[in-house]
Design a protein around this motif. Sequence first.
Motif: not given
Length: 406
Positions: A212-223
Amino acid sequence: MRNHNKLATFAKLGLVAAGGSAFLAERASHDYQVRHFSFRASGLSRDGLSRDGLTGAETASLRILHLSDTHFYQGREDLVTWLGRLAERAFQDYDLVVLTGDMLATRFGDEQLVARALEPFLESGIPGAFVFGAHDYYANRAGNPLKYLARRMRRVTGEREESSLRPRELQETGGVLRGLLAGSDWLDLNNRNSFLEVAGWQVEFSGVEDPHIRRDRFVGFGSGQGTHGFNEVMRTDSAEPTSQETSGPQAAGSSLGESARRVTVGSPRVRIGLAHAPYSRVLDEFAAAGADLVFCGHTHGGQVCLPGGMALVSNCDLPPAFASGVFSWKRREVVGEPGLEVTGGVAPGEVGGVGNKPLAASWGEPVRGYENPALMRVSVSPGLGTSPFTPWRVFCPPAAYLVELL
């Protein structure tokens, strides 16, 4: 003169009715509940075990307690007591706790209430994972509730919406909450991923800070990425344990590496995502990475609803009909459409997606029901609290969710 007296009488009656309604709506915001959902995860199975309800015996199910949007402030001491009773049921009624943010509303809530509410869970030894919402950094402030209807109109007309939060204008809070969780064994999934064995299940986690405040950065899952259903991605022929630890927070972009080899064929596995606000761009990223289940909050279920819990707003880009509950996310491929933004919480010009690979132009949509195991499920909590400036709930009781994967 008579007309004047009639108007005065009607005005008084109107004030009494409005006051009575506000009182009832405020009391309704303290009617805490637990709602149960159960469904089969995508293609997952465990041979030789049978489910035995919520008795705490070894079962084939994974029971997840979803808490969100407690918005602690002075006057919510009863919520602390209610959560304390819920914490006493750890390992009996649930195996894992997930928090999806906005646990705070004021500094009083941070300094006086949140530790009292969460410490019983932490001291029980129950595994947990969390992400933060905006109000775990900034206190709630007074505002016009009608702005949410205005935002909905902007979404209908296609006008771009930005968050109304301006950090320089807000009172900072959350130091106690963040310190408490940082010192615990619970997994910090704010733009991170991790892996944990819970109740015999192999669980791979990924989370983002508040979209909602655009702090998201998706790093995916570990494998491995992009295959729906953790079951196939993590399958291995080796059942030998390794010396590498298989639990604890993983830094952004990290890999499970050797820990993945502890997974054995036939054991139940699942990929779980956490985000505070359920924006479509974030759900698309989780779906593209093969998440089985995503937990979110933020919406308060609409908070003030029509009879039957029909929400008027969602405070995000989901239709109001999906402001709370468990539903499925149907992904659809869109190829070659100009101007389609797919990067989510990254800045323009940066690479979005999983593992620094751009996502395909893929957008999804919510669909009712959660029976189809081929689709990602989304749990959107109506939350347990309110803003101190709008302490009402109408046809939208505060609730914790108990989600059981079979």
